[in-house]
Design an enzyme around this catalytic site. Structure first.
Site, PDB file in Angstrom:
ATOM      1  N   CYS A  13      10.232   0.568   1.345  1.00 38.76           N
ATOM      2  CA  CYS A  13       9.343   0.740   2.513  1.00 38.76           C
ATOM      3  C   CYS A  13      10.134   1.304   3.698  1.00 38.76           C
ATOM      4  O   CYS A  13      10.948   0.607   4.307  1.00 38.76           O
ATOM      5  CB  CYS A  13       8.716  -0.599   2.866  1.00 38.76           C
ATOM      6  SG  CYS A  13       7.813  -0.624   4.421  1.00 38.76           S
ATOM      7  N   CYS A  63       9.579  -0.460   7.032  1.00 37.67           N
ATOM      8  CA  CYS A  63      10.295  -1.735   7.045  1.00 37.67           C
ATOM      9  C   CYS A  63      11.729  -1.545   7.527  1.00 37.67           C
ATOM     10  O   CYS A  63      12.266  -2.363   8.274  1.00 37.67           O
ATOM     11  CB  CYS A  63      10.312  -2.355   5.650  1.00 37.67           C
ATOM     12  SG  CYS A  63       8.697  -2.791   4.979  1.00 37.67           S
TER      13      CYS A  63
END
Length: 321
Positions: free
Chosen positions: A88, A91
């Site tokens: 991700c 993230c």
């Protein structure tokens, strides 16, 4: 607001006496008694401070086998949970911001990182549909915060509100790593307070901002900055005119914010928060965010112990989620 503006005019006709003084909580207040089960006391030797909770670090990883330890910690210290995955990209942008902001609070928050790929049951337990997702635990109860990568000031605003919510629920301990106690809260700011009392809002803002640049978790400076901002916004304004203008056009976001300022200064906090939160429910994007930030700013002006703030915080959460 432009803190570099010179020759600020003194406050004319503005009476901030209706705005309550903020009753600051004790620097490291908390409930009496021993440490939460499984959390342990601080300092190792002697455990002199019952408000301290021993943790492996202010930022640490958890998995399904160790997650129950968070519940014990959250009885005493708010736990922020970062649900992320290696693949991700957002993230990877958000995680260092979370770590930096949590660390700046000096133990008043801890950050637990959960890799959702390795811990699918935790992902399911929190109902995570997309990542990054950030939630919190207070006394074992989940508190939704936000999704996606946010800029650092917005992350800090969410955590400020989380700490106030925690305080209202008696979660006012602090995390201690290896027995170290957090640094004491910043000192008072007499020069800034003097400028504020004289209506020199430019100088007050500049001094409070400088204090926050050195110590982002300085509650006294946040309180002073909020009061200075309110004073500047109301210079040479007639409160009744601001309120009338907003009443004439209830959908005007800027008029609503100005009217709410006037109502706070006039001691009518309930009306101010109702006005702003009602608009939050019907707006989106930048307008919604500007209203949310004004509500949070006015929370700072009144202080977390004000009954109007307590009521409005619940209404704000419902409006946002």
């Amino acid at each position: 607001m432009d803190p570099s503006q010179e020759n600020a005019q003194p406050n004319q006709g503005l009476d901030l006496s209706a705005v309550r003084s903020k009753n600051m909580p004790a620097d490291q207040g908390g409930q009496p008694g021993g440490a939460a089960p499984g959390a342990g006391g601080a300092g190792g030797a002697g455990g002199q401070d019952p408000n301290a909770v021993a943790v492996p670090g202010l930022v640490f990883d958890v998995d399904e086998s160790t997650f129950t330890s968070l519940v014990a910690i959250s009885d005493r210290v708010p736990v922020v949970i970062d649900l992320w995955a290696e693949w991700c990209e957002p993230c990877k942008q958000l995680s260092p911001v979370l770590e930096r902001v949590v660390t700046s609070y000096g133990g008043r928050l801890v950050l637990a990182k959960v890799d959702v790929d390795a811990n699918p049951r935790l992902q399911q337990a929190f109902g995570v549909q997309s990542i990054p997702t950030v939630v919190a635990l207070i006394k074992g109860q989940p508190v939704p915060l936000f999704q996606s990568a946010l800029p650092e000031p917005q992350v800090q605003a969410y955590f400020d509100e989380l700490l106030k919510l925690a305080g209202e629920n008696g979660v006012t301990g602090y995390a201690a790593v290896g027995g170290a106690e957090p640094e004491p809260a910043g000192p008072a700011h007499p020069e800034a307070e003097e400028a504020l009392s004289k209506g020199d809002f430019d100088t007050a803002e500049s001094l409070f901002k400088a204090a926050l640049a050195n110590s982002p978790a300085d509650e006294e400076a946040k309180f002073g900055l909020a009061r200075a901002g309110l004073g500047r916004r109301l210079i040479d304004k007639e409160p009744a005119d601001l309120i009338a203008a907003a009443d004439a056009d209830p959908k005007d976001v800027e008029a609503a914010k100005a009217a709410a300022d006037a109502e706070i200064a006039s001691g009518n906090a309930g009306s101010a928060f109702n006005r702003l939160i009602s608009l939050i429910r019907t707006t989106a994007g930048d307008e919604k965010e500007s209203l949310r930030l004004r509500v949070l700013d006015l929370f700072e002006v009144l202080g977390a112990d004000d009954p109007a703030v307590t009521k409005a915080r619940t209404a704000l959460m419902r409006a946002l989620f």
